[in-house]
Motif scaffolding. Sequence first.
Motif, PDB file in Angstrom:
ATOM      1  N   ASP A 226       0.856  -1.180  -0.062  1.00  0.00           N
ATOM      2  CA  ASP A 226       0.031   0.115  -0.141  1.00  0.00           C
ATOM      3  C   ASP A 226       0.819   1.192  -0.093  1.00  0.00           C
ATOM      4  OD1 ASP A 226       1.121   0.029   2.465  1.00  0.00           O
ATOM      5  OD2 ASP A 226      -0.926   0.085   3.572  1.00  0.00           O
ATOM      6  N   LYS A 227       2.146   1.013  -0.329  1.00  0.00           N
ATOM      7  CA  LYS A 227       3.113   2.233  -0.435  1.00  0.00           C
ATOM      8  C   LYS A 227       2.820   3.232  -1.718  1.00  0.00           C
ATOM      9  CE  LYS A 227       6.995  -0.120   1.723  1.00  0.00           C
ATOM     10  NZ  LYS A 227       8.462  -0.740   1.436  1.00  0.00           N
ATOM     11  N   PRO A 228       2.620   4.519  -1.537  1.00  0.00           N
ATOM     12  CA  PRO A 228       2.364   5.134  -2.787  1.00  0.00           C
ATOM     13  C   PRO A 228       3.208   4.935  -3.895  1.00  0.00           C
ATOM     14  CG  PRO A 228       2.189   6.422  -0.838  1.00  0.00           C
ATOM     15  CD  PRO A 228       2.744   5.255  -0.125  1.00  0.00           C
ATOM     16  N   SER A 229       2.760   4.738  -5.074  1.00  0.00           N
ATOM     17  CA  SER A 229       3.760   4.228  -6.213  1.00  0.00           C
ATOM     18  C   SER A 229       2.922   4.442  -7.288  1.00  0.00           C
ATOM     19  CB  SER A 229       4.033   2.872  -6.187  1.00  0.00           C
ATOM     20  OG  SER A 229       3.006   1.746  -6.331  1.00  0.00           O
ATOM     21  N   LEU A 233      -1.290   3.388  -8.067  1.00  0.00           N
ATOM     22  CA  LEU A 233      -2.086   4.354  -8.657  1.00  0.00           C
ATOM     23  C   LEU A 233      -2.662   3.861  -9.809  1.00  0.00           C
ATOM     24  CD1 LEU A 233      -3.198   7.224  -8.913  1.00  0.00           C
ATOM     25  CD2 LEU A 233      -1.318   7.613 -10.315  1.00  0.00           C
ATOM     26  N   ASN A 234      -2.198   3.123 -10.433  1.00  0.00           N
ATOM     27  CA  ASN A 234      -2.745   2.536 -11.723  1.00  0.00           C
ATOM     28  C   ASN A 234      -3.917   1.528 -11.449  1.00  0.00           C
ATOM     29  OD1 ASN A 234      -1.491   3.660 -13.994  1.00  0.00           O
ATOM     30  ND2 ASN A 234       0.229   2.361 -13.835  1.00  0.00           N
ATOM     31  N   ALA A 235      -3.355   0.615 -10.339  1.00  0.00           N
ATOM     32  CA  ALA A 235      -4.407  -0.302  -9.888  1.00  0.00           C
ATOM     33  C   ALA A 235      -5.530   0.449  -9.328  1.00  0.00           C
ATOM     34  CB  ALA A 235      -3.792  -1.243  -8.648  1.00  0.00           C
ATOM     35  N   ILE A 236      -5.669   1.381  -8.404  1.00  0.00           N
ATOM     36  CA  ILE A 236      -6.634   1.939  -7.804  1.00  0.00           C
ATOM     37  C   ILE A 236      -7.639   2.542  -8.806  1.00  0.00           C
ATOM     38  CG2 ILE A 236      -7.372   3.886  -6.422  1.00  0.00           C
ATOM     39  CD1 ILE A 236      -4.883   3.489  -4.626  1.00  0.00           C
ATOM     40  N   MET A 237      -7.018   3.125  -9.981  1.00  0.00           N
ATOM     41  CA  MET A 237      -7.721   3.953 -10.981  1.00  0.00           C
ATOM     42  C   MET A 237      -8.393   2.764 -11.759  1.00  0.00           C
ATOM     43  SD  MET A 237      -7.902   7.063 -10.231  1.00  0.00           S
ATOM     44  CE  MET A 237      -8.632   7.710 -11.427  1.00  0.00           C
ATOM     45  N   GLY A 238      -7.855   1.697 -12.067  1.00  0.00           N
ATOM     46  CA  GLY A 238      -8.391   0.571 -12.764  1.00  0.00           C
ATOM     47  C   GLY A 238      -9.577   0.106 -12.007  1.00  0.00           C
ATOM     48  N   PHE A 263      -1.500   9.763  -6.279  1.00  0.00           N
ATOM     49  CA  PHE A 263      -0.975  10.549  -7.163  1.00  0.00           C
ATOM     50  C   PHE A 263      -0.278  11.793  -6.551  1.00  0.00           C
ATOM     51  CE2 PHE A 263      -1.059  14.478  -9.844  1.00  0.00           C
ATOM     52  CZ  PHE A 263      -0.498  13.839 -11.077  1.00  0.00           C
ATOM     53  N   ASP A 264      -0.749  12.353  -5.462  1.00  0.00           N
ATOM     54  CA  ASP A 264       0.102  13.462  -4.774  1.00  0.00           C
ATOM     55  C   ASP A 264       1.453  13.032  -4.231  1.00  0.00           C
ATOM     56  OD1 ASP A 264      -2.175  15.267  -5.354  1.00  0.00           O
ATOM     57  OD2 ASP A 264      -2.925  15.236  -3.432  1.00  0.00           O
ATOM     58  N   LYS A 265       1.794  11.995  -4.150  1.00  0.00           N
ATOM     59  CA  LYS A 265       2.641  11.444  -3.456  1.00  0.00           C
ATOM     60  C   LYS A 265       3.685  10.607  -4.545  1.00  0.00           C
ATOM     61  CE  LYS A 265       0.819  10.707   1.199  1.00  0.00           C
ATOM     62  NZ  LYS A 265       0.443   9.905   2.378  1.00  0.00           N
ATOM     63  N   ALA A 266       3.100  10.138  -5.505  1.00  0.00           N
ATOM     64  CA  ALA A 266       3.776   9.248  -6.319  1.00  0.00           C
ATOM     65  C   ALA A 266       3.700   9.742  -7.967  1.00  0.00           C
ATOM     66  CB  ALA A 266       3.269   7.972  -6.447  1.00  0.00           C
ATOM     67  N   ALA A 267       3.347  11.119  -8.267  1.00  0.00           N
ATOM     68  CA  ALA A 267       3.212  11.378  -9.577  1.00  0.00           C
ATOM     69  C   ALA A 267       4.517  11.564 -10.205  1.00  0.00           C
ATOM     70  CB  ALA A 267       2.616  12.952  -9.698  1.00  0.00           C
ATOM     71  N   SER A 268       4.692  11.522 -11.652  1.00  0.00           N
ATOM     72  CA  SER A 268       5.775  11.413 -12.363  1.00  0.00           C
ATOM     73  C   SER A 268       5.998  12.774 -12.997  1.00  0.00           C
ATOM     74  CB  SER A 268       5.324  10.617 -13.703  1.00  0.00           C
ATOM     75  OG  SER A 268       5.241   9.096 -13.008  1.00  0.00           O
ATOM     76  N   ASP A 274       5.020   5.524 -21.238  1.00  0.00           N
ATOM     77  CA  ASP A 274       3.865   4.600 -20.667  1.00  0.00           C
ATOM     78  C   ASP A 274       4.161   4.300 -19.201  1.00  0.00           C
ATOM     79  OD1 ASP A 274       1.372   3.467 -21.101  1.00  0.00           O
ATOM     80  OD2 ASP A 274       2.752   1.437 -20.816  1.00  0.00           O
ATOM     81  N   TYR A 275       5.286   4.388 -18.810  1.00  0.00           N
ATOM     82  CA  TYR A 275       5.552   4.080 -17.316  1.00  0.00           C
ATOM     83  C   TYR A 275       5.419   5.335 -16.375  1.00  0.00           C
ATOM     84  CZ  TYR A 275       8.179   0.439 -19.785  1.00  0.00           C
ATOM     85  OH  TYR A 275       8.353  -0.692 -20.721  1.00  0.00           O
ATOM     86  N   ALA A 276       5.003   6.511 -16.871  1.00  0.00           N
ATOM     87  CA  ALA A 276       4.820   7.532 -16.227  1.00  0.00           C
ATOM     88  C   ALA A 276       3.252   8.020 -15.912  1.00  0.00           C
ATOM     89  CB  ALA A 276       5.504   8.743 -16.744  1.00  0.00           C
ATOM     90  N   VAL A 277       2.882   8.669 -15.003  1.00  0.00           N
ATOM     91  CA  VAL A 277       1.560   9.209 -14.703  1.00  0.00           C
ATOM     92  C   VAL A 277       1.817  10.497 -14.191  1.00  0.00           C
ATOM     93  CG1 VAL A 277      -0.515   8.961 -13.792  1.00  0.00           C
ATOM     94  CG2 VAL A 277       0.656   6.888 -14.279  1.00  0.00           C
ATOM     95  N   PRO A 278       2.053  11.490 -15.139  1.00  0.00           N
ATOM     96  CA  PRO A 278       2.177  12.964 -15.100  1.00  0.00           C
ATOM     97  C   PRO A 278       0.592  13.408 -14.665  1.00  0.00           C
ATOM     98  CG  PRO A 278       2.375  12.617 -17.386  1.00  0.00           C
ATOM     99  CD  PRO A 278       2.189  11.313 -16.866  1.00  0.00           C
ATOM    100  N   TRP A 279       0.733  14.826 -14.718  1.00  0.00           N
ATOM    101  CA  TRP A 279      -0.812  15.359 -13.982  1.00  0.00           C
ATOM    102  C   TRP A 279      -1.740  15.254 -15.392  1.00  0.00           C
ATOM    103  CZ3 TRP A 279      -3.739  16.964 -10.918  1.00  0.00           C
ATOM    104  CH2 TRP A 279      -4.643  18.170 -10.985  1.00  0.00           C
ATOM    105  N   TRP A 280      -1.114  15.435 -16.515  1.00  0.00           N
ATOM    106  CA  TRP A 280      -2.093  15.612 -17.784  1.00  0.00           C
ATOM    107  C   TRP A 280      -2.688  14.144 -17.722  1.00  0.00           C
ATOM    108  CZ3 TRP A 280      -1.642  11.951 -21.651  1.00  0.00           C
ATOM    109  CH2 TRP A 280      -0.251  11.327 -21.790  1.00  0.00           C
ATOM    110  N   ARG A 281      -2.002  12.902 -17.723  1.00  0.00           N
ATOM    111  CA  ARG A 281      -2.296  11.637 -17.603  1.00  0.00           C
ATOM    112  C   ARG A 281      -3.333  11.349 -16.657  1.00  0.00           C
ATOM    113  NH1 ARG A 281       1.163   6.319 -19.231  1.00  0.00           N
ATOM    114  NH2 ARG A 281      -0.322   5.253 -20.469  1.00  0.00           N
ATOM    115  N   MET A 282      -3.067  11.638 -15.488  1.00  0.00           N
ATOM    116  CA  MET A 282      -4.061  11.358 -14.321  1.00  0.00           C
ATOM    117  C   MET A 282      -5.201  12.141 -14.687  1.00  0.00           C
ATOM    118  SD  MET A 282      -4.814   9.918 -11.359  1.00  0.00           S
ATOM    119  CE  MET A 282      -5.840  10.526 -10.081  1.00  0.00           C
ATOM    120  N   ASN A 283      -5.334  13.393 -15.389  1.00  0.00           N
ATOM    121  CA  ASN A 283      -6.498  13.808 -15.529  1.00  0.00           C
ATOM    122  C   ASN A 283      -7.221  13.229 -16.878  1.00  0.00           C
ATOM    123  OD1 ASN A 283      -7.446  16.578 -14.321  1.00  0.00           O
ATOM    124  ND2 ASN A 283      -4.943  16.586 -14.499  1.00  0.00           N
ATOM    125  N   VAL A 284      -6.473  12.521 -17.833  1.00  0.00           N
ATOM    126  CA  VAL A 284      -7.294  11.625 -18.697  1.00  0.00           C
ATOM    127  C   VAL A 284      -7.917  10.464 -18.150  1.00  0.00           C
ATOM    128  CG1 VAL A 284      -6.770  10.062 -20.550  1.00  0.00           C
ATOM    129  CG2 VAL A 284      -5.529  12.209 -20.617  1.00  0.00           C
TER     130      VAL A 284
END
Length: 368
Positions: A226-229, A233-238, A263-268, A274-284
């Motif tokens: 459950d460590k922020p990563s 993040l991908n698992a939770i949003m999926g 996301f606030d703790k693990a954003a890219s 594809d290995y990253a989740v920056p702000w724009w992708r989180m919003n997608v």
Amino acid sequence: MAIGVLIRELREARGWSQGRLAHEINSAFRTGLNREYVSRWERAKVTPGNFYLRCLSAVLDVPLAVLEGEVKRRTFISDVAAVAIAPVVASDLLASGFGARLSGGPSVDEWEAKLASYGTDYMSMGAADIQRRVAGELVVVQQQLDSPRLWSVASRLMTLYAKTFPGSDGSKAVSWYRMAARAADEAGDEQVRVWVRGRAAIALGYEGASLGVADVLADQAMAISDKPSLGLLNAIMGKAHAAALRGDVATARSLTDRGRRVFDKAASYEQTSDYAVPWWRMNVFVSLLAARLGDETTAVEAQEAAHRNLPASLPRFATHLEMHRGLMLSRSGDKQGGTDYARAALDALPPEKHSLTLRLLMAEVQGS
């Protein structure tokens, strides 16, 4: 994983009862199987023989090798060849594999550089080209599976390869995601184990395909750590997307809130991998999720935020955002208007930039 546990997971991923699984096998193979016998398999009281393994493989849409045991180097090549030879010339695959074995193949650092390159290429290239290239890489890396770090490489390549098939084609995408997860377990790297499962969960949840499998893989990722990563993040949003598609609004919103905190703790900071989740992708992610929930205010806010930060080199994702608007229109009652809007957005993107996910999204808009 014991065969009984695997049978239960595959059955539950489809939402079937033990009786339903027995019925499906009977319908296809006229076996006379009953619910109690399925229960005995799952409780490890009886091990299914070769005939029933083949029945299960056909009914559950998974390769026989997945049911027969863990992915090992000796069987890995047959699993790859079963689905990888079609898009690539077979002689080239064989030459690459034997050549790698004779030469020792790329070093781990070279493999990591290849993975980084594929992470970037996936964001802008078509699925067919990525599939062809990664198939060849899988045949090479299978010759080197003699260290945890190389199992880690293989697991991430398998995840990428799975994404070149639509999640609705469970016999391919889902099987590869499962193999990738088990390969990550061989690597023993907690972060990789979470990331592979999480990436599969968001891919399936975003596509709206194989939602039971998306849930299973997401739950596994969250149970591992459950460590922020980014994997978490991908698992939770999926899992949030799967809940939204089932109409479970409360769960979808709760998971989205949790995803924002991770996301606030693990954003890219990396923007185009594809290995990253920056702000724009989180919003997608949030844009489509809100569109599915009928929350137009949140959807529009997410779309505008994504557009402001989306790199110009990634037009495919701008198309995603426009198609989300089409889905909103369709869900609000203007099905024809929504379909026309989404179709215009898709047609404006060069065909070579189209992805399997965009085609599934078009189908969702049309079906809303």
